[in-house]
Design an enzyme around this catalytic site. Structure first.
Site, PDB file in Angstrom:
ATOM      1  N   HIS A 271       0.857  -1.189   0.000  1.00 19.79           N
ATOM      2  CA  HIS A 271       0.000   0.000   0.000  1.00 19.79           C
ATOM      3  C   HIS A 271       0.890   1.236   0.000  1.00 19.79           C
ATOM      4  O   HIS A 271       1.950   1.255   0.602  1.00 19.79           O
ATOM      5  CB  HIS A 271      -0.889   0.022   1.261  1.00 19.79           C
ATOM      6  N   ASP A 327      -7.938  -5.267  -0.519  1.00 16.23           N
ATOM      7  CA  ASP A 327      -8.366  -6.083  -1.666  1.00 16.23           C
ATOM      8  C   ASP A 327      -8.020  -7.563  -1.529  1.00 16.23           C
ATOM      9  O   ASP A 327      -8.447  -8.370  -2.347  1.00 16.23           O
ATOM     10  CB  ASP A 327      -7.711  -5.537  -2.949  1.00 16.23           C
TER      11      ASP A 327
HETATM   12  C1  SDX Z   1      -5.975   0.154  -3.168  1.00 16.55           C
HETATM   13  O1  SDX Z   1      -4.256   4.598  -1.937  1.00 16.55           O
HETATM   14  C2  SDX Z   1      -5.204   3.943  -1.439  1.00 16.55           C
HETATM   15  O2  SDX Z   1      -5.709   4.254  -0.369  1.00 16.55           O
HETATM   16  C3  SDX Z   1      -5.734   2.816  -2.287  1.00 16.55           C
HETATM   17  C4  SDX Z   1      -6.770   1.932  -1.617  1.00 16.55           C
HETATM   18  C5  SDX Z   1      -8.063   2.692  -1.379  1.00 16.55           C
HETATM   19  O3  SDX Z   1      -8.801   2.341  -0.445  1.00 16.55           O
HETATM   20  O4  SDX Z   1      -8.374   3.593  -2.196  1.00 16.55           O
HETATM   21  O5  SDX Z   1      -6.304   1.460  -0.376  1.00 16.55           O
HETATM   22  C6  SDX Z   1      -7.153   0.753  -2.483  1.00 16.55           C
HETATM   23  O6  SDX Z   1      -5.662   0.557  -4.270  1.00 16.55           O
HETATM   24  C7  SDX Z   1      -5.157  -0.863  -2.427  1.00 16.55           C
HETATM   25  C8  SDX Z   1      -3.917  -1.357  -3.270  1.00 16.55           C
HETATM   26  C9  SDX Z   1      -4.422  -2.418  -4.251  1.00 16.55           C
HETATM   27  N1  SDX Z   1      -3.344  -2.771  -5.195  1.00 16.55           N
HETATM   28  C10 SDX Z   1      -2.742  -3.975  -5.118  1.00 16.55           C
HETATM   29  O7  SDX Z   1      -2.961  -4.805  -4.232  1.00 16.55           O
HETATM   30  C11 SDX Z   1      -1.738  -4.220  -6.239  1.00 16.55           C
HETATM   31  C12 SDX Z   1      -0.450  -4.803  -5.663  1.00 16.55           C
HETATM   32  N2  SDX Z   1       0.224  -3.767  -4.854  1.00 16.55           N
HETATM   33  C13 SDX Z   1       1.288  -3.025  -5.509  1.00 16.55           C
HETATM   34  O8  SDX Z   1       1.041  -2.696  -6.834  1.00 16.55           O
HETATM   35  C14 SDX Z   1       1.829  -1.906  -4.625  1.00 16.55           C
HETATM   36  O9  SDX Z   1       1.967  -2.409  -3.362  1.00 16.55           O
HETATM   37  C15 SDX Z   1       1.087  -0.603  -4.537  1.00 16.55           C
HETATM   38  C16 SDX Z   1       0.968   0.063  -5.861  1.00 16.55           C
HETATM   39  C17 SDX Z   1      -0.272  -0.787  -3.953  1.00 16.55           C
HETATM   40  C18 SDX Z   1       1.873   0.301  -3.600  1.00 16.55           C
HETATM   41  O10 SDX Z   1       3.150   0.388  -4.096  1.00 16.55           O
HETATM   42  P1  SDX Z   1       4.263   1.177  -3.235  1.00 16.55           P
HETATM   43  O11 SDX Z   1       3.975   1.120  -1.786  1.00 16.55           O
HETATM   44  O12 SDX Z   1       4.412   2.514  -3.839  1.00 16.55           O
HETATM   45  O13 SDX Z   1       5.542   0.318  -3.416  1.00 16.55           O
HETATM   46  P2  SDX Z   1       6.445   0.443  -4.657  1.00 16.55           P
HETATM   47  O14 SDX Z   1       5.623   0.233  -5.889  1.00 16.55           O
HETATM   48  O15 SDX Z   1       7.269   1.686  -4.543  1.00 16.55           O
HETATM   49  O16 SDX Z   1       7.354  -0.837  -4.404  1.00 16.55           O
HETATM   50  C19 SDX Z   1       8.271  -0.856  -3.309  1.00 16.55           C
HETATM   51  C20 SDX Z   1       8.920  -2.234  -3.359  1.00 16.55           C
HETATM   52  C21 SDX Z   1       9.339  -2.636  -4.793  1.00 16.55           C
HETATM   53  O17 SDX Z   1      10.396  -3.583  -4.672  1.00 16.55           O
HETATM   54  P3  SDX Z   1      11.937  -3.047  -4.826  1.00 16.55           P
HETATM   55  O18 SDX Z   1      11.995  -2.199  -6.091  1.00 16.55           O
HETATM   56  O19 SDX Z   1      12.217  -2.266  -3.575  1.00 16.55           O
HETATM   57  O20 SDX Z   1      12.748  -4.313  -4.936  1.00 16.55           O
HETATM   58  O21 SDX Z   1       7.936  -3.199  -2.956  1.00 16.55           O
HETATM   59  C22 SDX Z   1       7.686  -4.074  -4.033  1.00 16.55           C
HETATM   60  C23 SDX Z   1       8.126  -3.353  -5.301  1.00 16.55           C
HETATM   61  O22 SDX Z   1       8.440  -4.273  -6.339  1.00 16.55           O
HETATM   62  N3  SDX Z   1       6.239  -4.321  -4.040  1.00 16.55           N
HETATM   63  C24 SDX Z   1       5.696  -5.501  -4.261  1.00 16.55           C
HETATM   64  C25 SDX Z   1       4.322  -5.322  -4.127  1.00 16.55           C
HETATM   65  N4  SDX Z   1       4.070  -4.043  -3.830  1.00 16.55           N
HETATM   66  C26 SDX Z   1       5.272  -3.413  -3.790  1.00 16.55           C
HETATM   67  N5  SDX Z   1       6.265  -6.695  -4.559  1.00 16.55           N
HETATM   68  C27 SDX Z   1       5.402  -7.726  -4.716  1.00 16.55           C
HETATM   69  N6  SDX Z   1       4.015  -7.615  -4.606  1.00 16.55           N
HETATM   70  C28 SDX Z   1       3.489  -6.436  -4.303  1.00 16.55           C
HETATM   71  N7  SDX Z   1       2.142  -6.344  -4.196  1.00 16.55           N
END
Ligand code: SDX
Length: 392
Positions: A271, A327
């Site tokens: 998140h 989710d």
């Molecule tokens: C919602 O904003 C809100 O409030 C949204 C929401 C709402 O109520 O409106 O809460 C609803 O959208 C919840 C999120 C739903 N999305 C997912 O579940 C999709 C999977 N999650 C990721 O796409 C991700 O976690 C995000 C987009 C939700 C958040 O990304 P961040 O916190 O900005 O993290 P990042 O993309 O900067 O990644 C940081 C690291 C990376 O690894 P490194 O480059 O450091 O090696 O964490 C890893 C990412 O690859 N990472 C994940 C991951 N999420 C981040 N690795 C594996 N699986 C994941 N889900």
């Protein structure tokens, strides 16, 4: 300093706006609507009451809630011409595309109530959207199933009416399942607002140009449809089903995620704000257990729990503060209620609608809460002169 422009990058980290509606502490895993903890609202409130709270700022008295309920019930019908609108879509059109288009089209029937600075216009648009979006959502579903559209039955409340119009049949009495209605009501409460997430910021940004409420909400629905945002609930079910088809090897899937193979992510995890367990996910997980205790074991729920446990014990996820978000478990519940996965994000939109409207209304009435025009840090070429094509 980049190119010929020097900008204080510090501004990039300033808050996008102020707001009195929702408070999140991402490190402590706290979520409050108008000061009330989500755990208390989930346990004691209803979606209708929470909708009132988010939009008008206070919990309603019994008479205020009754009047609000009656007002909404009288606006659940769509203008009859809107029915033709649904015929224009291919049967396999994604219900989120139908929903966002239909919401914008709905606004064209109410040109007299578009002025964002007219409180009465904004109020009647609020009531029309709250009452009619569930009707539109059910029609998007029924058209995709080739089923006839059902008129709302205003003996039902908003959530029950949505279930009737979605799952009812014109040829027989509908047996309302109070447990199902209560579980959906709870899920809508959990989704009702969430500060400046992608779709809410979209509603604010579109509304800041004085676009009308219908079009701002339509834009928010589009933003929510993305798999990294609201689309994640159906992406989780796809992920769990794929793991199951591949033999249920959770450790092998987690290895692929950690190696970032084919860009695979653990959907429903992580998140932008919560760097702790999403408080909503904990409530959804408990609800899933209660429902499946009654409905019988669900192998995908067992798989989800094993996946969660494996991730929570793995340094890769712990170091990146990746926890289940709202989710992760919702799709399993929606599927058990009889919704196909392409409707999961539509359910998210119905839940989030009060928050979008509340935030639009706040932004329109209090310029201090407007999201300013986003700025950027320029990293392109410095100034240079045009080169005639003969010299390129
Ligand atoms: C919602 O904003 C809100 O409030 C949204 C929401 C709402 O109520 O409106 O809460 C609803 O959208 C919840 C999120 C739903 N999305 C997912 O579940 C999709 C999977 N999650 C990721 O796409 C991700 O976690 C995000 C987009 C939700 C958040 O990304 P961040 O916190 O900005 O993290 P990042 O993309 O900067 O990644 C940081 C690291 C990376 O690894 P490194 O480059 O450091 O090696 O964490 C890893 C990412 O690859 N990472 C994940 C991951 N999420 C981040 N690795 C594996 N699986 C994941 N889900």
């Amino acid at each position: 300093t980049t190119g010929d422009t020097t900008l204080d990058v510090g501004f990039v980290n300033t808050a996008s706006c102020t707001s009195e509606i929702t408070y999140i502490d991402g490190d402590a895993g706290i979520l409050r609507y108008r000061g009330y903890p989500i755990e208390q609202l989930a346990e004691k409130s209803t979606f209708l009451e929470t909708t009132y709270l988010l939009i008008y700022g206070e919990l309603p008295s019994p008479s205020e809630l009754e009047a609000f309920d009656q007002r909404l019930r009288r606006h659940t019908l769509l203008v009859e011409d809107m029915k033709n609108f649904f015929d224009g879509f291919p049967r396999d059109a994604h219900p989120m595309s139908v929903l966002s288009s239909a919401v914008s089209a709905l606004g064209t029937f109410y040109q007299d109530s578009h002025d964002p600075h007219d409180p009465e216009a904004v109020e009647i648009s609020t009531i029309r959207l709250l009452a009619k979006v569930p009707t539109i959502a059910s029609y998007a579903f029924r058209k995709s199933q080739g089923q006839s559209l059902l008129y709302p039955d205003n003996n039902y409340d908003l959530v029950e009416n949505f279930l009737w119009m979605t799952f009812g049949q014109p040829t027989e009495n509908y047996e309302m399942d109070p447990e199902l209605a209560k579980a959906l009501d709870l899920l809508f409460i959990l989704h009702a607002d969430h500060e400046q997430n992608c779709s809410t910021s979209t509603v604010r940004l579109v509304g800041s140009s004085e676009a009308n409420l219908f079009n701002a909400i339509s834009a928010g629905i589009h933003a929510l449809s993305g798999p990294l945002h609201g689309g994640a609930n159906s992406a989780v079910l796809t992920m769990l089903s794929q793991i199951q088809r591949d033999g249920g090897d959770v450790k092998e899937f987690v290895r692929r995620v950690k190696n970032k193979e084919d860009g695979v992510k653990l959907m429903g995890f992580g998140h932008r704000v919560y760097k702790n367990y999403d408080p909503r996910a904990a409530i959804v997980k408990k609800t899933a257990h209660q429902l499946f205790e009654k409905a019988g074991p669900n192998p995908l729920l067992d798989l989800a729990m094993e996946l969660e446990q494996t991730a929570l014990e793995d340094d890769y996820f712990v170091e990146r503060k990746l926890y289940p978000n709202v989710d992760f478990y919702t799709g399993l519940i929606y599927e058990s209620m009889g919704f196909p996965s392409n409707m999961f994000t539509v359910l998210f939109a119905i839940g989030r609608l009060p928050g979008w409207i509340a935030q639009y209304r706040e932004m329109i009435t209090d310029p201090a809460t407007k999201i300013g025009r986003p700025r950027q840090v320029y990293t392109g070429s410095p100034a240079r002169d045009y080169v005639p094509s003969s010299e390129r």
